[in-house]
Design an enzyme around this catalytic site. Structure first.
Site, PDB file in Angstrom:
ATOM      1  N   GLU A  58       0.823  -1.209   0.000  1.00 12.00           N
ATOM      2  CA  GLU A  58       0.000   0.000   0.000  1.00 12.00           C
ATOM      3  C   GLU A  58       0.856   1.257   0.000  1.00 12.00           C
ATOM      4  O   GLU A  58       1.945   1.285   0.588  1.00 12.00           O
ATOM      5  CB  GLU A  58      -0.952   0.059   1.207  1.00 12.00           C
ATOM      6  CG  GLU A  58      -2.196  -0.780   1.070  1.00 12.00           C
ATOM      7  CD  GLU A  58      -2.088  -2.122   1.752  1.00 12.00           C
ATOM      8  OE1 GLU A  58      -3.027  -2.925   1.627  1.00 12.00           O
ATOM      9  OE2 GLU A  58      -1.047  -2.376   2.389  1.00 12.00           O
ATOM     10  N   THR A  59       0.324   2.279  -0.655  1.00 12.38           N
ATOM     11  CA  THR A  59       0.868   3.634  -0.663  1.00 12.38           C
ATOM     12  C   THR A  59      -0.266   4.562  -0.283  1.00 12.38           C
ATOM     13  O   THR A  59      -1.390   4.398  -0.774  1.00 12.38           O
ATOM     14  CB  THR A  59       1.411   4.010  -2.050  1.00 12.38           C
ATOM     15  OG1 THR A  59       2.464   3.106  -2.397  1.00 12.38           O
ATOM     16  CG2 THR A  59       1.932   5.430  -2.092  1.00 12.38           C
TER      17      THR A  59
END
Length: 292
Positions: A58-59
């Site tokens: 995830e970002t």
């Protein structure tokens, strides 16, 4: 002649950035999340492209809140899609927000995201989020259970239960008859397809990596570009809600995750009677700026 829309796509801005390791007491032994601290003005396309580029599970992007009760708004991207909620990005982003000078308006940090408002608090020196309610629960249908069990290469005799624990991500969880069985699973990711699957199995006193670890957890989401996630807050939140409702776990326990990947993730679960809190250590590993 270039129009204004095309020009705006070419404009870049230097923004504060952090990469935070979550659910581990030592750096680079948990699950990293990339956090863009000053994300106002970044387009959806830029966010998705940056998440593909970081290639982390995830970002995230910190934005001003639109809800007056929130301290900030968070958008969460995998390499393949945007998520309404995810656990380790919630804790890592809260950690980065505090480190960047964020101050909560109340006793708890309040995060606005796709599932609504999520509370984050500091407990025993760790950040912990209140598990959001499940949007779907209950047993997995027999045909889906059989399909997923086959894709995992698990003998059906070793599956004690299969439950939906959807709280944003579409997790189903299979309870196996031991932690060792969880560690031995070798999935066929092509056969698993778009299923988002978690595994949980109980440790015995002789198999626990630490004296306080009760369960071993693994998470697979190949459809989102994450064959195996190192340590997963949303899945552990769903598992905790199910285990507690079924009377299969005490009010406080620790789950290990990431062992097969060489990580030492530790997820601390506490049911205080009102909420189930999912917590862990967070450490900033990289700070700087990113041009987006």
């Amino acid at each position: 002649m270039m129009n204004h829309e095309a020009m705006s796509r070419d404009v870049v801005q230097s923004r504060r950035f952090a990469q935070v390791d979550v659910f581990a007491s030592q750096p680079v032994s948990g699950n990293p999340v990339a956090v863009v601290v000053d994300a106002d003005g970044i387009s959806d396309e830029q966010m998705a492209a940056f998440a593909r580029w970081t290639n982390l599970s995830e970002t995230t992007f910190l934005l001003p809140p639109t809800d007056p009760d929130a301290d900030y708004r968070l958008r969460i991207f995998t390499p393949g899609s945007e998520m309404p909620f995810a656990g380790h990005p919630t804790l890592g982003s809260a950690h980065a927000w505090l480190a960047a000078g964020g101050v909560a308006a109340g006793d708890d940090i309040v995060q606005e995201c796709g599932v609504g408002l999520v509370r984050v608090r500091r407990t025993d020196g760790r950040l912990a989020f209140a598990a959001p309610p499940l949007s779907r629960s209950g047993p997995v249908a027999d045909d889906t259970r059989a399909e997923v069990t086959a894709a995992l290469g698990v003998d059906p005799r070793h599956v004690l239960a299969a439950e939906w624990v959807i709280n944003g991500p579409r997790w189903m969880v299979l309870q196996l008859d031991s932690a060792q069985r969880v560690l031995e699973v070798t999935p066929d990711f092509a056969a698993l397809g778009d299923h988002e699957v978690g595994l949980v199995g109980a440790h015995t006193e002789s198999t626990a990596p630490d004296t306080d670890v009760m369960f071993e957890v693994r998470a697979f989401a190949p459809g989102d570009g994450i064959p195996e996630d190192p340590v997963t807050g949303s899945l552990n939140a769903g598992i905790a809600m199910w285990l507690r409702s079924a009377g299969l776990a005490p009010s406080t326990y620790v789950a290990a995750q990431g062992t097969v990947l060489g990580r030492s993730g530790r997820v601390h679960v506490t049911d205080d009677g009102d909420n189930i809190w999912i917590g862990g250590e967070s450490t900033t590993v990289i700070t700087g700026s990113v041009d987006l």
